[in-house]
Design a protein around this motif. Structure first.
Motif, short mmCIF file in Angstrom:
data_model
loop_
_atom_site.label_atom_id
_atom_site.label_comp_id
_atom_site.label_asym_id
_atom_site.label_seq_id
_atom_site.Cartn_x
_atom_site.Cartn_y
_atom_site.Cartn_z
N CYS A 103 -7.09 2.91 -9.97
CA CYS A 103 -7.16 1.48 -9.69
C CYS A 103 -5.87 0.98 -9.08
O CYS A 103 -4.79 1.46 -9.38
N VAL A 104 -6.02 -0.03 -8.23
CA VAL A 104 -4.89 -0.78 -7.69
C VAL A 104 -5.03 -2.18 -8.27
O VAL A 104 -6.01 -2.88 -8.01
N ALA A 105 -4.05 -2.57 -9.10
CA ALA A 105 -4.14 -3.83 -9.83
C ALA A 105 -3.01 -4.77 -9.44
O ALA A 105 -1.93 -4.34 -9.04
N GLU A 106 -3.29 -6.06 -9.56
CA GLU A 106 -2.25 -7.07 -9.38
C GLU A 106 -2.40 -8.12 -10.48
O GLU A 106 -3.50 -8.48 -10.87
N HIS A 107 -1.27 -8.55 -10.99
CA HIS A 107 -1.21 -9.57 -12.02
C HIS A 107 -0.65 -10.84 -11.40
O HIS A 107 0.26 -10.76 -10.57
N PRO A 108 -1.15 -12.01 -11.80
CA PRO A 108 -0.61 -13.24 -11.24
C PRO A 108 0.86 -13.41 -11.65
O PRO A 108 1.28 -12.86 -12.66
N PRO A 109 1.62 -14.17 -10.86
CA PRO A 109 3.01 -14.42 -11.21
C PRO A 109 3.13 -15.07 -12.58
O PRO A 109 2.19 -15.72 -13.06
N ALA A 110 4.28 -14.91 -13.21
CA ALA A 110 4.50 -15.46 -14.54
C ALA A 110 4.30 -16.98 -14.59
O ALA A 110 3.87 -17.52 -15.59
N ASP A 111 4.55 -17.66 -13.47
CA ASP A 111 4.40 -19.12 -13.46
C ASP A 111 2.93 -19.53 -13.27
O ASP A 111 2.62 -20.71 -13.26
N GLY A 112 2.04 -18.53 -13.09
CA GLY A 112 0.61 -18.81 -12.97
C GLY A 112 0.17 -19.28 -11.60
O GLY A 112 -0.99 -19.53 -11.38
N GLY B 97 -0.94 -10.61 -4.42
CA GLY B 97 -1.23 -10.90 -3.03
C GLY B 97 -1.17 -9.71 -2.10
O GLY B 97 -1.49 -9.82 -0.92
N SER B 98 -0.77 -8.54 -2.61
CA SER B 98 -0.65 -7.38 -1.74
C SER B 98 -1.69 -6.28 -2.03
O SER B 98 -1.68 -5.25 -1.39
N ARG B 99 -2.61 -6.55 -2.96
CA ARG B 99 -3.60 -5.54 -3.33
C ARG B 99 -4.46 -5.13 -2.15
O ARG B 99 -4.68 -3.94 -1.89
N ALA B 100 -4.96 -6.09 -1.38
CA ALA B 100 -5.85 -5.76 -0.26
C ALA B 100 -5.14 -4.88 0.77
O ALA B 100 -5.74 -3.92 1.28
N THR B 101 -3.89 -5.18 1.04
CA THR B 101 -3.13 -4.37 2.00
C THR B 101 -2.95 -2.95 1.48
O THR B 101 -3.11 -1.98 2.23
N GLU B 102 -2.63 -2.82 0.20
CA GLU B 102 -2.44 -1.49 -0.39
C GLU B 102 -3.75 -0.71 -0.43
O GLU B 102 -3.79 0.49 -0.16
N VAL B 103 -4.85 -1.39 -0.74
CA VAL B 103 -6.16 -0.73 -0.75
C VAL B 103 -6.49 -0.20 0.63
O VAL B 103 -6.92 0.95 0.78
N GLU B 104 -6.28 -1.00 1.67
CA GLU B 104 -6.54 -0.55 3.03
C GLU B 104 -5.67 0.65 3.40
O GLU B 104 -6.13 1.58 4.07
N ARG B 105 -4.42 0.63 2.97
CA ARG B 105 -3.52 1.75 3.25
C ARG B 105 -4.04 3.02 2.59
O ARG B 105 -4.09 4.09 3.21
N THR C 144 -8.93 -3.21 -7.85
CA THR C 144 -9.89 -2.48 -7.03
C THR C 144 -9.87 -1.04 -7.50
O THR C 144 -8.80 -0.46 -7.68
N THR C 145 -11.05 -0.50 -7.74
CA THR C 145 -11.15 0.91 -8.13
C THR C 145 -11.48 1.73 -6.88
O THR C 145 -12.37 1.37 -6.11
N LEU D 47 -5.61 6.73 3.96
CA LEU D 47 -5.12 8.05 3.54
C LEU D 47 -6.22 8.93 2.95
O LEU D 47 -5.95 10.05 2.53
N GLY D 48 -7.45 8.41 2.89
CA GLY D 48 -8.57 9.23 2.42
C GLY D 48 -9.26 8.76 1.15
O GLY D 48 -10.23 9.37 0.71
N ALA D 49 -8.79 7.67 0.54
CA ALA D 49 -9.47 7.13 -0.65
C ALA D 49 -10.78 6.47 -0.24
O ALA D 49 -10.97 6.10 0.92
N THR D 50 -11.67 6.31 -1.21
CA THR D 50 -12.95 5.66 -1.00
C THR D 50 -13.07 4.47 -1.94
O THR D 50 -12.84 4.60 -3.15
N HIS D 51 -13.44 3.30 -1.39
CA HIS D 51 -13.61 2.10 -2.20
C HIS D 51 -14.80 2.28 -3.14
O HIS D 51 -15.87 2.72 -2.72
#
Length: 64
Positions: free
Chosen positions: A52-61, A11-19, A41-42, A23-27
């Motif tokens: 890449c910035v990756a997120e895995h779903p929680p263990a409970d799915g 749930g935090s990938r989009a926030t980290e990508v924007e950050r 997201t690469t 800082l100078g990265a390109t989507h």
């Protein structure tokens, strides 16, 4: 050449990508539906190196 994969909490990938873009990265692209166990997201750093910035779903799915 190295390729880094950064893992963030679900749930935090989009926030980290924007950050990182601020800082100078390109989507480059997103992979959201191809695999059920990970979404990512690469980006490219200012020198053109891909990572890449990756997120895995929680263990409970549960996805919010």
């Amino acid at each position: 050449m190295a390729h880094w994969d950064l893992t963030v909490p679900w749930g935090s990938r989009a926030t980290e990508v924007e950050r990182l873009i601020g800082l100078g990265a390109t989507h480059q692209w997103d992979v959201l539906e191809e695999f059920s166990h990970v979404q990512w997201t690469t980006l490219a750093d200012p020198e053109g190196n891909l990572f890449c910035v990756a997120e895995h779903p929680p263990a409970d799915g549960q996805r919010s």
